[in-house]
Design an enzyme around this catalytic site. Structure first.
Site, short mmCIF file in Angstrom:
data_model
loop_
_atom_site.label_atom_id
_atom_site.label_comp_id
_atom_site.label_asym_id
_atom_site.label_seq_id
_atom_site.Cartn_x
_atom_site.Cartn_y
_atom_site.Cartn_z
N ASP A 1 0.83 -1.03 -0.05
CA ASP A 1 0.10 -0.23 -0.14
C ASP A 1 0.81 1.25 -0.08
OD1 ASP A 1 -2.18 1.87 0.20
OD2 ASP A 1 -2.34 1.62 2.35
N CYS B 1 -2.82 4.31 -4.92
CA CYS B 1 -3.61 5.28 -4.32
C CYS B 1 -3.24 6.68 -5.16
CB CYS B 1 -3.64 5.93 -2.83
SG CYS B 1 -1.91 6.43 -2.38
N1 SAH Z 1 -1.29 0.86 4.68
C1 SAH Z 1 -1.05 1.84 5.44
C2 SAH Z 1 -0.78 3.28 4.87
C3 SAH Z 1 0.43 3.28 3.87
S1 SAH Z 1 0.54 5.11 3.63
C4 SAH Z 1 -2.27 2.16 6.62
O1 SAH Z 1 -3.16 0.89 6.47
O2 SAH Z 1 -2.52 2.84 7.24
C5 SAH Z 1 2.21 4.84 2.87
C6 SAH Z 1 3.46 4.47 3.84
O3 SAH Z 1 4.43 4.41 3.22
C7 SAH Z 1 3.92 5.67 4.69
O4 SAH Z 1 3.53 5.59 6.07
C8 SAH Z 1 5.21 6.24 4.35
O5 SAH Z 1 6.01 6.30 5.48
C9 SAH Z 1 5.67 4.77 3.57
N2 SAH Z 1 6.97 5.17 2.73
C10 SAH Z 1 6.94 5.74 1.60
N3 SAH Z 1 7.73 5.37 0.90
C11 SAH Z 1 8.37 4.27 1.53
C12 SAH Z 1 9.48 3.60 1.17
N4 SAH Z 1 10.13 3.59 0.09
N5 SAH Z 1 9.67 2.26 1.95
C13 SAH Z 1 8.98 2.21 2.86
N6 SAH Z 1 8.07 2.93 3.43
C14 SAH Z 1 8.00 4.08 2.55
#
Ligand code: SAH
Length: 394
Positions: free
Chosen positions: A296, A336
């Protein structure tokens, strides 16, 4: 009222009730409306089309409040917000949930206004000049209709820059403290950081999908990529997963996720702070495998202009995920990105499976919950799409 007059023939999209006027469609403005002020929108032939909020700095130069000629005032916001709340009545009855999106922007007839309720607190995000101008009326209306005791503002999305607006984080109604609150979603309590959390603090749009995951996590080794505060990971744990590994690049998010597991007396997942792109490669090299993988990620393509680069990123992580799945395993994968259509997303996932050498099947299609409606005339609202893919048994 100030008048915004369109170029000849440029009224078509408005007549189909798409609520945006692009600057290229505008011929001239009569009067001198300031940012966020109300204008009447007229065709070149003198036909009235809508009342809208003017935003001189934005490429979206006006956003429609109403299709009929009416005053935009505090009563207007009371009416619209009341309507949005009433439409959601009963939606979460019978669930142990106190978090809900109350206002979903254009799709609720309120361009630039998003409001999420977490228990007694409503968090509002104002992202257009029109919404910004009506801050006080919106706050009052939310307090009156929304069933909460206070209203917080988290207007710090990048899109505000395009409207010439500064970031705002503030308590609008009610006390400023506490800034750390809790939301309960299908019986699981999550901490929400009002000041520093992403967006309004929590991703309510994934509620139904997290519950779905809980239903089939039993006995499986689960990997939650991009776990934020543990939404999917903790549902997997609650559903009886054999093990849960959860990755995020944000140390703050993982700290909250860890605390959330304790609050709910759930087995602590293996939390890993890191980059999913790198970690999936590491797992591949270590020959680690999983029965269920959730991806996600944040939006890689805010607009269609970023679609190509975003496609490569989606393909990369999904290809690796397919390779890490054991026979009969499931990939629960999301985008998204407003700039990636459902059709394109499916093509990307198909390409990833092909290159990973797995003959996967889509078993379910996922979207946001019913508190995130999408107006049929507003395809830009179609951002969250998910697929569950099953790889063959041995
Ligand atoms: N699945 C979560 C929402 C995810 S939002 C829920 O149910 O609440 C996307 C997330 O990806 C954020 O927390 C952000 O910190 C993280 N993120 C962004 N780029 C990333 C990367 N390259 N590796 C790991 N995490 C990442």
């Amino acid at each position: 009222m100030h008048k915004l007059i369109l170029k000849a023939g440029r009224e078509k999209s408005l007549k189909r009730r798409h609520p945006w006027v692009f600057s290229g469609a505008m011929a001239k403005v009569q009067g001198s409306p300031g940012p966020g002020e109300t204008v009447g929108v007229w065709s070149a032939t003198g036909e009235f089309l809508a009342v809208a909020a003017y935003s001189p700095e934005s490429q979206i130069v006006a956003r429609v409040w109403d299709w009929k000629d009416r005053a935009i005032d505090a009563a207007y916001f009371q009416e619209r917000i009341q309507r949005a709340v009433v439409q959601r009545r009963g939606l979460l009855d019978g669930t142990s949930t106190d978090g809900m999106r109350l206002v979903n922007g254009e799709s609720d007839g309120l361009p630039g206004v998003v409001a999420d309720r977490y228990g007694d607190t409503i968090v509002v995000q104002l992202s257009s000049a029109g919404a910004d101008r009506w801050r006080e009326a919106i706050a009052d209306a939310l307090l009156e209709a929304g069933g909460a005791k206070r209203v917080w503002e988290r207007s710090d999305a990048d899109v505000r820059e395009l409207e010439g607006l500064p970031p705002v984080t503030a308590a609008l109604r009610g006390p400023r403290e506490p800034t750390r609150i809790a939301v309960t979603e299908n019986g699981i309590r999550f901490s929400v950081d009002l000041e520093h959390g992403h967006k309004t603090g929590f991703y309510l749009d994934q509620r139904d999908n997290r519950r779905r995951l809980r239903e089939f996590a039993r006995g499986r080794d689960v990997l939650d990529g991009f776990c934020y505060t543990g939404g999917f990971a903790l549902n997997a744990a609650a559903g009886g997963a054999k093990s849960v590994t959860a990755v995020d690049s944000s140390a703050d998010a993982i700290a909250l996720a860890r605390a959330n597991a304790d609050t709910n007396k759930l087995a602590q997942p293996e939390w890993m702070e890191g980059d999913v792109f790198l970690l999936l490669r590491k797992f591949r090299d270590q020959a680690r495998s999983f029965d269920l993988i959730v991806l996600d990620p944040p939006k890689f393509a805010p607009t269609a202009a970023h679609a190509e680069k975003a496609s490569r990123a989606y393909k990369d992580i999904n290809l690796l995920a397919f390779k890490l799945l054991r026979p009969g395993g499931l990939l629960v994968t999301f985008s998204c990105s407003g700039g990636v259509s459902a059709d394109l997303f499916q093509k990307i996932i198909a390409g990833a499976a092909l290159d990973a050498g797995v003959d996967a099947r889509i078993t379910e299609r996922l979207g946001p919950g019913a508190d995130h409606p999408m107006a049929l005339n507003f395809p830009e609202g179609d951002y969250l799409k998910g697929l569950i893919c099953r790889v063959p048994d041995k």
